[in-house]
Each structure stands twice: as structure tokens, then as C-alpha cells.
Design an enzyme around this catalytic site. Structure first.
Site, PDB file in Angstrom:
ATOM      1  N   ILE A 186      20.540  10.563  -7.517  1.00 47.76           N
ATOM      2  CA  ILE A 186      21.086  11.137  -8.755  1.00 47.76           C
ATOM      3  C   ILE A 186      21.705  10.057  -9.624  1.00 47.76           C
ATOM      4  CG2 ILE A 186      22.760  12.754  -9.711  1.00 47.76           C
ATOM      5  CD1 ILE A 186      22.475  14.422  -7.181  1.00 47.76           C
ATOM      6  N   GLY A 209      26.782   3.963  -8.628  1.00 45.89           N
ATOM      7  CA  GLY A 209      27.991   3.375  -9.182  1.00 45.89           C
ATOM      8  C   GLY A 209      28.360   2.089  -8.472  1.00 45.89           C
ATOM      9  N   GLY A 210      29.511   1.539  -8.834  1.00 46.84           N
ATOM     10  CA  GLY A 210      29.941   0.279  -8.239  1.00 46.84           C
ATOM     11  C   GLY A 210      30.370   0.423  -6.798  1.00 46.84           C
ATOM     12  N   MET A 211      30.714   1.639  -6.362  1.00 48.83           N
ATOM     13  CA  MET A 211      31.217   1.843  -5.014  1.00 48.83           C
ATOM     14  C   MET A 211      30.208   2.556  -4.129  1.00 48.83           C
ATOM     15  SD  MET A 211      34.553   4.012  -3.832  1.00 48.83           S
ATOM     16  CE  MET A 211      33.807   5.495  -4.463  1.00 48.83           C
ATOM     17  N   ASP A 232      41.077   8.221 -12.117  1.00 46.22           N
ATOM     18  CA  ASP A 232      39.868   7.706 -12.759  1.00 46.22           C
ATOM     19  C   ASP A 232      39.240   8.782 -13.645  1.00 46.22           C
ATOM     20  OD1 ASP A 232      36.658   6.359 -11.771  1.00 46.22           O
ATOM     21  OD2 ASP A 232      38.026   5.719 -13.339  1.00 46.22           O
TER      22      ASP A 232
END
Length: 679
Positions: free
Chosen positions: A25, A28-30, A142
Site C-alpha cells: 500500500i 515510509g521511513g520506518m 505525528d
């Protein structure tokens, strides 16, 4: 972006023997989010899988899992639900509710700015979900349009709860950081501190962006945006988009105040303010609740439905001429439908009590219906029996589901008994893992995890604690307390520091570090190289030297000691030739080491000791002077003016006639005594 199994090895993989990964989907960075199927419950879910290079960091992995557990405690219609979390083959994952639709970011990119009505609808949903989290003591940290999900069926949900802290810590530069920086509150930029009011600031920035189509602060570098957050004031949206209601201008100003104390204390307060404004609204911007286009409508009682004209009519059973039913008009009627007294047609050749052909056909139909009723009854009974059997099989029977019991802290044999008592099968072989809480040799956890719902007979692996993971200790003693705490905080359980005074160690410097062994005894951490993960660490920190109060008055000495949380103990007085009366001669602590609250004993000077002047009458001048000077007194006498004194030693010959002051007077060391004699 489409992804297949050739480019992403996770596609098609079965995780924890339950979740089949279908497609990707987002990334991300994590972590990466995939669409998956829960094969046990046959439903679609979203599964967030931590990147492999981050999963190798045990501290980050533990934080990922702990934040997932925090998010799972939340349950609200406007929050994305968290169903499960776990780890498999060094892969940490979180299973969440799958929301087909778009994000608020997608909506803003498509429409740029939203109407006040649309903005308020989305804002209310975000605040409702956020208020539920704030009540639970959880801060999002966030908030941004990427985390606001707009479902295809009209629902609005807030996602990625509790994971922002880990995400920002592992985001360095670039667009990911810029997207996060755009919503950071001033206190997060300057102090790194976040609470519910920091979330409110991010909501205010999103409110401004929904009304205007752009963020209030812009810059080529993240630091430029961060500086504006810390020093500038968010402008009113109506300056950029005329026609924005003043109430929304005020709401933006209130929620984005630079001082956290000037903002709403949490999402609930802001939501109640918005609801209050709506109740007082006079049509300027009243928010309407949007409903799905194909929603099911429930008709009110008594309202005619689309097929009201085809209502079913119940026909009463018909008998002979003597039987009567009830016609549509409510009057009593005979079999022919006429009134009770209306003459019916006569039948010839019909035996008494026999049924007419029409009545016979009705009776035959009734008999058939009766047979069909018995057949239906038998079918229903059979279905009930079968259903009860199936329910028993999948309920208390061997095919049912059970929750894995909590066995942490038990022995392996106790854990096996508890698992088997629930109808589960304990695996023959156990596995070990590091555990900072459970003692070595005891059960740490199970795989699948405790409280998971599984089928009876499912094999459960018992994980035995191998004790805490041993971690190499950094330099502690001799470091500043802030440096030592920063080096220890991620791996160990820092206790409240202990403070003591030290004349040899500068203030705020670590004097010693103490841990605790498995038997409860203290360990001097300066003598070992490794220590167990999450083990308790107590730092002893220097307060500097005890203030020197010698030479001060007793009152000044007490005030000086109280400023550093020391008290004055016993006060004694003594004579002192060098320290003036009333001043402190010395200070001594009653305990060692000296800590806050320790009593300090003071010795206060009474000045020089008194001297009783001896009688030197009749002694020669030299003898008298020698006697008085031995007592610390000074001596003076006039010179001899007799001409004969020049021919002999008159000081050794002439006797003392008297002294000033006189004999037996009280004098003090250093006083001058004047002698008199006859010349």
C-alpha cells in the site's frame, strides 16, 4: 505504485501462519504497509512491517512493539483499530484495520482548499479520535494530513497512532522530515518536549492548510521552517482566502499559539468549543453530517413502503354453511362472502354434512399444508440439532477457539499444564530469549503470544527467559550527570540519582554508579564491564564541597548552610586567641558521607581567654616583665632619669612599686601592663 513479488519479497508471504501478504500500500521511513488477508478470520487487514535495518536495533524494535500496544488500547470510531502485533524471523509487524479510501493529503492535492463546512466535518472527526487518545494518556506526536484517512464509505479515521516518535527519530533529512517539520509545535522544536497541546498545534496547522490549501510556513531547508514555528505567529486563514468565517480564524489562532499554556489543553476541550459554536450558529457555517449515498433507510412506523398495495391477506378457514369468517369490512360473513342472514344457493343431491366441491378443495389444500408443516418442523429440528452440534464443536468442543493464557513468570512445567488445560498443545521443544524482567529459567512468553485467540489443539512454543541481555557499560564515573544519563537511558532503568557533598569531585559529576545483582545485593558498576539490559542503575552525584563557614558569624554560617540544604546541629563555644568573639572557629559534619539534610556542628569563638593579673610588687623590673610576658601580656615602664642609673643595671636592681591595672585585675592576652618604680 504497483509492486509484485519479483520486486518485493514480502508479497505472497504468510506471516505468523495467519496473514497472507497481498500487495504493498505505502512505504515510509520506518516501515512498509501491505494489504493482507487474515486467513483465520477471512478479512482484509493492513499490516505494517518494520524495515529490516531497523529491526536489527533491539531498542528500536522494542519501542515499535510498545507503541503498538499503546495504540491497541484505543478504541474509537475515528481511530484506525490495531488488531495484533508480533515478530517473526526478526521481523516486527503490526496488524491494523484496513481502510479503503484516500488520505487527507490526497484530498488536498486534488481540491487544494476545502470549504469551511468540509473542513469542520474533518476537524470534528480528527478531534473526536484524538480526544479518546488524550483521555488514555497517549500523545500522537505525528499529526499530518497523511495520517488522516477518508474511507470510501464516508468514515474519517486517524491512523499511525503512537508511532510518530519512533518515526521522527529515524528520519534524517529530505521530504519525509520536511513533512513532519511542517506540523511540529514550538516546544518540540526548542525543547523536544511533547504533550497533548503539541497535538493541538499540529491540528491547528492542518486546519489552516485545509482552509487555504497551503501550509503557513515554507522554506527550502527544514531548519528554516522550524525557526518560523519557534518565532512566528500563524496568520489568519482569511488573509489568504477571504470569506473564511472569523470563528475559524480564532480557532486557528487559539490552537497554534506559541505558548502551550495559551492553547486548548487537549482535543476534548477544542472539540467542545467547536460543538458550542455550532449550537450557537445562525447559518453562517453550520456543519452538516455527510452520509453515504447508498445508506440503508429505516422507514418510520406506519409509513407505507414501496409494496404497501400488495400486503398479504390472511384467509380464514372455511367450513359448511354454518361456519362464518370475517370479511374485509369486519362484518361476519358466510362461506360465500355474503352476510350471515343472506340466503345462499341450495345444493341438491348433497348428503347431510358433506362438503361442497370448493370446500373440499380447500380442505385438501389444508391437509397438504399440514403435512408440509410437519416436514418443515422436522427440518427445523434437524437444523437445530446440527447447529447445536456445530456450535459445540466450534465452541467448547475440540474445534473451538481459546485464548492463550498468560504464563510469563511460571516454570516450564506449570506453563505446560496451563496450556493443556485450555485445550492447547505445548510444543515439545522450548526456545530461549533475553528478558530483562523475567528471571532466567522461567517462562518469558509464548508463540503465539498470550491472549491471542487460536483454535484448540494449536501448538504453542514456550519461550524461556535467558535473563537480561548483557550490555557493555560506557564510562560513567567522572562524567557529568547529564552525559552519563544520556549514555545509560536507552539500555538501562535509571533510578533517581543520589546526591552527596564531596570536596574532591566537582559539582554535578558522577561519583559512583550502583546496580543490583540477581540476589538483590548492590554492584559497584565501576568494577564490571557488562551489565544486564534494563537493569536498575543508581548514580551518586557530587554536590561539590560543603561551604566553608569558618570566620563567619553563627547567623551567617547557618544561612549559608541552609542554602545548600544542610542544617546546623550542635553549637559550642570556646576561647580562641586568634578568632574574634562570635565568629565560627570550625564546622564538622555529623555523618559521612554528607548528604542533603545532614547536620553540621559549629564551634563559635568566645574570644581570648581572661587572665588574672599576678602581684609582681617587690620584684625587679626584669623579673616582673618576664612574669607578665610569659602570660601573653605586654609590659611598659618609664626610663630611669637618675644620673646614677647610667652606672649600673637598674632594671635588674630597682623593685616594682605597682602595676596598672593593679594586681588581681582581669586582663586578656595582648593587653599592656604599665610598671611603676622609685628612681
Amino acid at each position: 505504485m504497483t509492486t509484485n513479488a519479483a520486486t518485493d519479497p514480502m508479497i505472497g508471504r504468510m506471516i505468523d501462519q495467519r496473514y497472507r501478504v497481498r500487495s504493498r500500500i505505502a512505504r515510509g521511513g520506518m516501515a512498509t504497509v501491505y494489504l493482507a488477508t487474515d486467513v483465520r478470520l477471512e478479512r482484509r487487514v493492513a499490516i505494517k512491517i518494520m524495515h529490516g535495518h531497523l529491526a536489527d536495533d533491539a531498542a528500536f524494535r522494542e519501542r515499535f512493539i510498545q507503541e503498538a500496544r499503546s495504540a491497541a488500547r484505543l478504541s474509537h470510531p475515528n481511530l484506525v483499530g490495531v488488531y495484533d502485533q508480533g515478530a517473526e524471523a526478526d521481523t516486527a509487524y503490526i496488524v491494523m484495520e484496513y481502510i479503503p479510501g484516500i488520505t487527507l493529503r490526497d484530498l488536498l492535492q486534488e481540491h487544494r482548499a476545502l470549504t469551511p463546512e468540509q473542513t469542520t466535518d474533518i476537524l470534528r472527526a480528527v478531534l473526536a479520535g484524538l480526544a479518546s487518545a488524550h483521555r488514555a494518556g497517549i500523545v500522537h506526536r505525528d499529526l499530518k494530513p497523511e495520517n488522516v484517512l477518508l474511507a470510501d464509505d464516508g468514515r474519517i479515521k486517524l491512523g499511525d497512532f503512537g508511532l510518530a516518535r519512533a518515526s521522527t527519530q529515524n528520519t534524517a533529512t529530505g521530504a519525509a522530515l520536511l513533512g513532519t517539520i511542517a506540523y511540529l509545535s514550538p516546544e518540540l522544536v526548542t525543547r523536544g518536549a511533547a504533550d497533548s497541546r503539541s497535538d493541538i498545534y499540529a491540528v491547528g496547522i492542518m486546519l489552516y492548510e485545509m482552509l487555504t490549501g497551503e501550509q503557513p510556513y515554507k522554506g527550502e531547508q527544514p531548519m528554516q521552517i522550524a525557526y518560523q514555528h519557534a518565532h512566528d505567529t500563524v496568520p489568519a486563514p482569511s488573509l489568504l482566502v477571504p470569506g473564511v468565517p472569523s470563528e475559524l480564524d480564532d480557532l486557528v489562532a487559539w490552537s497554534t499559539a506559541r505558548d502551550p499554556d495559551d492553547r486548548p489543553r487537549d482535543a476534548r476541550e477544542m472539540l467542545e468549543h467547536i460543538n458550542g459554536n455550532q449550537q450557537r450558529a445562525t447559518g453562517q457555517y453550520r456543519t452538516a453530517v455527510l452520509r453515504p449515498e447508498n445508506a440503508t433507510a429505516i422507514l418510520p412506523a406506519g409509513a407505507p413502503g414501496p409494496e404497501a398495495t400488495d400486503a398479504t391477506t390472511v384467509i380464514p378457514p372455511q367450513g359448511g354453511t354454518g361456519q362464518a369468517g370475517t370479511g374485509p369490512t369486519g362484518r361476519a360473513t358466510g362461506p360465500t362472502g355474503r352476510g350471515r342472514n343472506a340466503p345462499g344457493p341450495r345444493r341438491t343431491g348433497q348428503a347431510p354434512g358433506a362438503l361442497s366441491p370448493a370446500s373440499q378443495r380447500l380442505a385438501d389444500k389444508a391437509t397438504k399444508r399440514s403435512k408440509r408443516g410437519w416436514i418443515a418442523l422436522v427440518v427445523v429440528v434437524v437444523l437445530i440439532v446440527v447447529g447445536a452440534g456445530v456450535g459445540w464443536w466450534f465452541g467448547p468442543g475440540p474445534g473451538g477457539n481459546v485464548r492463550i493464557p498468560e504464563v510469563a513468570g511460571k516454570t516450564v512445567s506449570q506453563a505446560r499444564q496451563l496450556l493443556e488445560a485450555e485445550g492447547l498443545r505445548a510444543a515439545d521443544r522450548t526456545r530461549t530469549r533475553f528478558d530483562a524482567v523475567v528471571a532466567k529459567g522461567e517462562v518469558s512468553a509464548t508463540a503465539p503470544a498470550a491472549k491471542r485467540e487460536v483454535r484448540k489443539g494449536t501448538p504453542v512454543v514456550i519461550l524461556v527467559s535467558n535473563g537480561p541481555r548483557m550490555i557493555t557499560l560506557p564510562a560513567i564515573v567522572g562524567q557529568s550527570v547529564t552525559t552519563a544519563q544520556a549514555a545509560l537511558d536507552d539500555d538501562f532503568d535509571l533510578q533517581d540519582p543520589q546526591y552527596q557533598f564531596s570536596a574532591d569531585v566537582p559539582k554535578d559529576t558522577v561519583i559512583a554508579a550502583t546496580g543490583r545483582a540477581t540476589d538483590g545485593s548492590a554492584i559497584d558498576l565501576s568494577t564490571v564491564q557488562e551489565y544486564g539490559e534494563r537493569g536498575p542503575v543508581t548514580l551518586t552525584v557530587s554536590l561539590g564541597a560543603v561551604p566553608d563557614v569558618a570566620g563567619k558569624s553563627a547567623a551567617d554560617a547557618q544561612a549559608t548552610l541552609q542554602q545548600v540544604d544542610l542544617t546546623v546541629g550542635k553549637q559550642t563555644e570556646q576561647y580562641d586567641e586568634d578568632v574574634p568573639s562570635g565568629q565560627v572557629i570550625s564546622a564538622t559534619a555529623e555523618a559521612d558521607p554528607v548528604v542533603r539534610g545532614t547536620a553540621i556542628d559549629l564551634v563559635v569563638s568566645k574570644g581570648p581567654a581572661p587572665i588574672t593579673l599576678p602581684d609582681v610588687h617587690g620584684k625587679t623590673i626584669n623579673q616582673a616583665a618576664s612574669t607578665l610576658e610569659a602570660l601573653g601580656l605586654k609590659v611598659s615602664y618609664p626610663d630611669c632619669t637618675n644620673v646614677l642609673c647610667g652606672f649600673y643595671d637598674w632594671k635588674s636592681t630597682l623593685p616594682v612599686k605597682g602595676t596598672d591595672p593593679g594586681a588581681n585585675a582581669t586582663v586578656h592576652k595582648g593587653d599592656t601592663i604599665r610598671l611603676s618604680y622609685d628612681q
